[in-house]
Design an enzyme around this catalytic site. Structure first.
Site, mmCIF file in Angstrom:
data_model
loop_
_atom_site.group_PDB
_atom_site.id
_atom_site.type_symbol
_atom_site.label_atom_id
_atom_site.label_comp_id
_atom_site.label_asym_id
_atom_site.label_seq_id
_atom_site.Cartn_x
_atom_site.Cartn_y
_atom_site.Cartn_z
ATOM 1 N N GLY A 194 0.824 -1.195 0.000
ATOM 2 C CA GLY A 194 0.000 0.000 0.000
ATOM 3 C C GLY A 194 0.861 1.248 0.000
ATOM 4 N N GLY A 245 0.403 -5.207 0.647
ATOM 5 C CA GLY A 245 -0.770 -5.156 -0.218
ATOM 6 C C GLY A 245 -0.573 -5.847 -1.545
#
Length: 375
Positions: A83, A131
């Site tokens: 992320g 992520g």
């Protein structure tokens, strides 16, 4: 007609024109291609990218013209470095609401990928962290290469594995997933295969050929044709001492065992202890508890638990401090609060898992019914 000539640019550009945007979508033959397109940031995932992927994958799931989906990263550095933690850091300074919204979308995307009704092929080449694991390791055909460097390094920044990572690592052989989670180690493609995060090894130089084959061939057959024996997993060779040291549910006991084992054998066990001691004590203890609590849960329930934990970290000091030290100021000298494992109590850890009331993520049928009954 060649596949390149018949390309459909779903992202809005006319066919044949270069695709632009942080994530692009194309249909090449019967293959839907998702390209994370932030190469300068190693394709770090933003809220907008997650939302666009969720929307497009949902559309393709019901599109008979799309037989399979391929997810890959632009550039040569990796699929996705995780992320966008700089954006998360800035949002934490403003209260963290945007990050909570981002996670709600991202976790729904992870769940969709795990349930995808068509072959979902992920090229886990180069860096695949945090992520990036969430948009690849829940897929049905997960490809690693000799360049793969993957893992869940969240404890380094005062956070814990999420995007379903706690469930994935809890299912790894023995305690190897616990070792990976607490140390935040970068792992090879062979290690990812051993941990259960990937399915096949394909040399990176053959990925373009495989991508072309996926446009016309059945995904499973094409991947099987290109797959080769993987190198030996270093982690697999370390499982004996890892299982002996990490089988405790107490972080301090794990460190004591690592130190004791290191005193006899030295090397990896002692290095693991040093690594864990440098992480956020709160993150280490909550990560360990997360791995133990997630056993027996569905992915929906695991993501709901990770969301509860994540919102508590947004409100605490260590997540913000970890990003500051590693990414913003880059002094690599985080000041954790509390500073030692001994100062993090069982009550402190349990508070991270307490229900969120009206802020629950509500992914599992049980939680959805609870929400309906409270209306």
């Amino acid at each position: 007609m060649g596949a390149e000539a018949s390309r459909e640019a779903v992202s809005g550009a006319a066919a044949g024109e270069p695709l632009t945007g942080d994530v692009t979508f194309e249909r090449r033959g019967r293959l839907g291609v998702v390209t994370l397109n932030r190469p300068a940031a190693v394709n770090a995932l933003t809220a907008g990218m997650a939302a666009a992927m969720l929307e497009q994958l949902t559309r393709w799931a019901d599109d008979d013209a799309v037989a399979a989906v391929l997810v890959r990263g632009a550039g040569d550095r990796g699929l996705c470095a995780g992320g966008d933690i700089v954006a998360i850091y800035r949002d934490m300074l403003d209260g963290g609401d945007a990050t909570a919204d981002f996670w709600a979308v991202e976790y729904r995307l992870n769940l969709l990928i795990s349930e995808y009704p068509k072959p979902y092929v992920a090229f886990m080449d180069g860096l695949v962290l945090g992520g990036g694991v969430g948009i690849s390791a829940h897929g049905s055909l997960r490809i690693v290469t000799e360049r793969t460097r993957t893992g869940m390094p969240e404890t380094t920044i005062g956070f814990v594995p999420d995007v379903g990572g706690t469930l994935l690592l809890s299912g790894s052989p023995g305690e190897t997933g616990t070792h990976a989670a607490l140390t935040g180690a970068h792992l090879s493609g062979a290690d990812a295969l051993f941990l259960g995060l990937a399915d096949c090894f394909v040399p990176s130089g053959r990925l373009p050929e495989l991508a072309a084959a996926l446009e016309t061939e059945a995904a499973e057959a094409a991947v099987a044709r290109f797959a080769e024996p993987a190198p030996t997993s270093v982690l697999a060779g370390q499982q004996e001492w890892i299982d002996a040291c990490y089988s405790s549910d107490d972080a301090e006991e794990i460190l004591r065992r690592l130190r004791a084992f290191g005193g006899v054998r030295g090397g990896e066990a002692a290095a693991a202890a040093d690594t864990i001691e440098a992480k956020s004590p709160t993150a280490v203890k909550v990560a360990l508890a997360s791995l133990r609590r997630v056993r027996g849960l569905s992915l929906e329930q695991a993501l709901e638990q990770e969301y509860r934990v994540g919102l508590r970290f947004l409100a605490g000091p260590d997540f913000r401090e970890g990003i500051r030290a590693q990414v913003v100021d880059k002094d690599r000298n985080p000041r954790w609060k509390p500073a030692t494992l001994a100062e993090v109590t069982g009550t402190d850890v349990a508070a991270y898992f307490a229900p969120l009331g009206g802020s629950e993520l509500m992914l599992s049928p049980k939680e959805k019914n609870k929400e309906k009954n409270n209306v």
